[in-house]
Scaffold this active site. Sequence first.
Site, PDB file in Angstrom:
ATOM      1  N   HIS A  20       0.835  -1.211   0.000  1.00 29.42           N
ATOM      2  CA  HIS A  20       0.000   0.000   0.000  1.00 29.42           C
ATOM      3  C   HIS A  20       0.860   1.247   0.000  1.00 29.42           C
ATOM      4  CE1 HIS A  20      -2.420  -3.261   1.653  1.00 29.42           C
ATOM      5  NE2 HIS A  20      -3.464  -2.639   1.160  1.00 29.42           N
ATOM      6  N   HIS A 251      -4.066   3.524  -3.263  1.00 33.67           N
ATOM      7  CA  HIS A 251      -4.156   2.898  -1.936  1.00 33.67           C
ATOM      8  C   HIS A 251      -3.402   1.572  -1.858  1.00 33.67           C
ATOM      9  CE1 HIS A 251      -5.942   1.051   1.671  1.00 33.67           C
ATOM     10  NE2 HIS A 251      -6.056  -0.020   0.907  1.00 33.67           N
ATOM     11  N   GLU A 400     -16.573  -4.105  25.541  1.00 34.04           N
ATOM     12  CA  GLU A 400     -15.757  -5.322  25.626  1.00 34.04           C
ATOM     13  C   GLU A 400     -14.599  -5.313  24.629  1.00 34.04           C
ATOM     14  OE1 GLU A 400     -19.059  -5.311  25.084  1.00 34.04           O
ATOM     15  OE2 GLU A 400     -19.920  -6.074  26.966  1.00 34.04           O
ATOM     16  N   HIS A 462     -27.673 -15.078  26.316  1.00 37.88           N
ATOM     17  CA  HIS A 462     -26.573 -14.937  27.264  1.00 37.88           C
ATOM     18  C   HIS A 462     -25.851 -16.254  27.547  1.00 37.88           C
ATOM     19  CE1 HIS A 462     -28.121 -10.999  27.697  1.00 37.88           C
ATOM     20  NE2 HIS A 462     -27.408 -10.703  28.764  1.00 37.88           N
TER      21      HIS A 462
HETATM   22  C1  LIG Z   1     -11.050  -4.626  10.270  1.00 37.94           C
HETATM   23  C2  LIG Z   1     -10.561  -4.428   8.870  1.00 37.94           C
HETATM   24  N1  LIG Z   1     -11.442  -4.423   7.864  1.00 37.94           N
HETATM   25  C3  LIG Z   1     -11.026  -4.298   6.591  1.00 37.94           C
HETATM   26  C4  LIG Z   1      -9.709  -4.184   6.299  1.00 37.94           C
HETATM   27  C5  LIG Z   1      -9.225  -4.113   4.852  1.00 37.94           C
HETATM   28  N2  LIG Z   1      -8.755  -2.734   4.587  1.00 37.94           N
HETATM   29  C6  LIG Z   1      -7.466  -2.422   4.561  1.00 37.94           C
HETATM   30  S1  LIG Z   1      -7.205  -0.774   4.360  1.00 37.94           S
HETATM   31  C7  LIG Z   1      -8.875  -0.493   4.271  1.00 37.94           C
HETATM   32  C8  LIG Z   1      -9.431   0.896   4.152  1.00 37.94           C
HETATM   33  C9  LIG Z   1      -8.528   1.855   3.561  1.00 37.94           C
HETATM   34  O1  LIG Z   1      -8.959   3.144   3.805  1.00 37.94           O
HETATM   35  P1  LIG Z   1      -8.247   4.049   4.872  1.00 37.94           P
HETATM   36  O2  LIG Z   1      -8.339   3.449   6.187  1.00 37.94           O
HETATM   37  O3  LIG Z   1      -8.783   5.417   4.709  1.00 37.94           O
HETATM   38  O4  LIG Z   1      -6.728   4.009   4.441  1.00 37.94           O
HETATM   39  P2  LIG Z   1      -6.056   4.748   3.209  1.00 37.94           P
HETATM   40  O5  LIG Z   1      -6.786   4.330   1.977  1.00 37.94           O
HETATM   41  O6  LIG Z   1      -6.199   6.188   3.467  1.00 37.94           O
HETATM   42  O7  LIG Z   1      -4.656   4.259   3.236  1.00 37.94           O
HETATM   43  C10 LIG Z   1      -9.589  -1.664   4.382  1.00 37.94           C
HETATM   44  C11 LIG Z   1     -11.056  -1.744   4.298  1.00 37.94           C
HETATM   45  C12 LIG Z   1      -8.806  -4.184   7.377  1.00 37.94           C
HETATM   46  N3  LIG Z   1      -7.501  -4.083   7.201  1.00 37.94           N
HETATM   47  N4  LIG Z   1      -9.261  -4.274   8.647  1.00 37.94           N
END
Ligand SMILES: Cc1ncc(C[n+]2csc(CCOP(=O)(O)OP(=O)(O)O)c2C)c(N)n1
Length: 655
Positions: A20, A251, A400, A462
């Site tokens: 990334h 990204h 939690e 529960h």
């Molecule tokens: C709990 C979780 N859900 C989904 C993902 C997959 N994932 C990786 S980055 C991302 C989103 C990217 O957007 P952002 O957080 O704004 O990062 P940017 O594009 O700005 O680097 C997702 C959905 C993950 N890593 N963790």
Amino acid sequence: MANAIRALAMDAVERAKSGHPGLPLGAADVATVLFTRFLKFDPADPAWPDRDRFVLSAGHGSMLIYALLHLLGYEKMTIEGIKNFRQLGSLTPGHPEYGHTPGIETTTGPLGQGLANAVGMAIAERHLAALFGGDIVDHTTYVLASDGDLMEGISQEAIALAGHLKLKKLVVLFDDNGISIDGPLALADSVDQVKRFEAAGWAASHIDGHDPAAIAAALEAAKRSDRPSLIACRTIIGFGAPTKAGSEKSHGGSLGANEIAAAREKLGWSAPAFEIPTAILEQWRMAGARGKPARLAWEMRVAALDAKKRAEFERRMRGEMIEALTAAVAEVKQKLAATPKEIATRSASEFALEALTAALPEMIGGSADLTGSNNTRAKAMKTLSAADYGGRFIHYGVREHGMAAAMNGMALHGGVIPYSGTFLVFSDYCRPAIRLAALMGQRVIHVMTHDSIGLGEDGPTHQPVEHLAALRAIPNLKVFRPCDAVETVECWQLALESKNGPSVLALTRQNVPQLRSGFDAGNRCALGAYELVAAEGGAVAVSLFASGSEVAIAAAAQKLLSARGVPARVVSVPCFELLLAAPDAERSAIIGNAPVKVAVEAGIRQGWDAIIGSDGTFVGLSGFGASAPYKELYQHFGITPEKVAEAALARLKKS
Ligand SMILES: Cc1ncc(C[n+]2csc(CCOP(=O)(O)OP(=O)(O)O)c2C)c(N)n1
């Protein structure tokens, strides 16, 4: 200097053809100001206890931290390591991994977790500062969080707790780039994050994340704040990439040779791939050397401490147990031998905690708003609050997930052993954090009470059914389900001694008889299972295995079988993981080779075949529970001594 981060990130992702680049390109300016002017650290001693912590909550942007570690002079982070980004055995895995790469404070990747870990680190810092003084403990926890981190539900739990506890030494730099994987954030989110953090009691501001002066001013302001700080840094994802900047195209995935060449031109960066011009590298290395005098001064202050206080601080930071644990466990067991108790194992846990928390000052308890039900608070424990960080009991609120993740951060910080409470059924709400504790090998202890249909009237919402099996499925997690008061303290001892992994203590709401009489100097739960009742009257025909509250049922069934002339033994199985890890000979001896093997547990069968075989008999549940007084439920679902004896007899007839 920021362009050095950008170049390394682009080149490493390009070479790996995976990763990334967007975040490192966008957040490079913010990171450069933070690491060269604010963060307190020393690459020569990445584990220096009083270093500031930096958590890259948006773990997908891992090349940002790897580039920083290399540039700042962390010895192990070589340029070869950067070139091997995401390759087997490299120090540069896809997402940052704690314990794998020096300088990585926590494993991140599942969004939101790092932010919540940081809250725990900041709690541990305040607590230890209260105990050992600001001369010895005085550091800040910085987080770089993305849109994704802030969209995850766990972030709400984390920021609410941090705001409530007024964790002023926690600073979140929000990489406010308005882009996530699907595209512009506007597709899915319209939260005003600054207002949201302010509502949770934080100081919050907007800045231009490409303006070093603005970044520095905001970080200065955060240092003066009496509350935790959010700095929303407006950045451009993929900064410098001519066609992909500002879009989700930067990204994830390599930018491509042409885009990288054009980005180099745009950024004015002419050095070839993986090469950092000497003058720039020198500047970075100077920034890396900045913290050494502070570390040496700190070491002098520690050396000047009163010898007893210094030894205790160092012991706690090493996470070493003291002899006092063995003595406290023995004391509890002596008392139980003298006066057996027919109590719920949650109450037995409370009884044990009175002695354990007195012996181990590093234990920090808590509960997610179920203190009176989880019995996790020892009488002498004061509340840890914004007014008294020296307290040892945390009211986590109904949070939690945030609790479990904060506990990970506390354990990672060191100096404390966090334990907490909730209902076992809500382990699902903690699961992502428990999994990471297991992955990181952190000693966090979850007391999870109301561990079966035995909780009764609250009903199937529960009543955990699949939870024991689901937790047992997590590698490196120990799931303890003690059968009585004696096993409860033995399991506590094993959990506390499990320095390299988390534990769950599954405890009953309902009373159970004390099945262990007399005093055992050794810990009979240490191999995960043991023969509690031997067979009488000849060669063993039936082995009855059970955990927790069902051990008493198995013991009663054993008597019924004996009365019918069937020699049966009872094996208590408080911990699958320890049993399955026991040496072959010992495990085989414990499991034995009776022709009929029956397991009893008020949960699903999954997992038990490892002990009773696929042809073993299981008495338990195959669906959800129901709402009724618990004794009726055991009758209704057929988990009774009579049914267990019947099942064993039926199998004996067949064999
Ligand atoms: C709990 C979780 N859900 C989904 C993902 C997959 N994932 C990786 S980055 C991302 C989103 C990217 O957007 P952002 O957080 O704004 O990062 P940017 O594009 O700005 O680097 C997702 C959905 C993950 N890593 N963790």
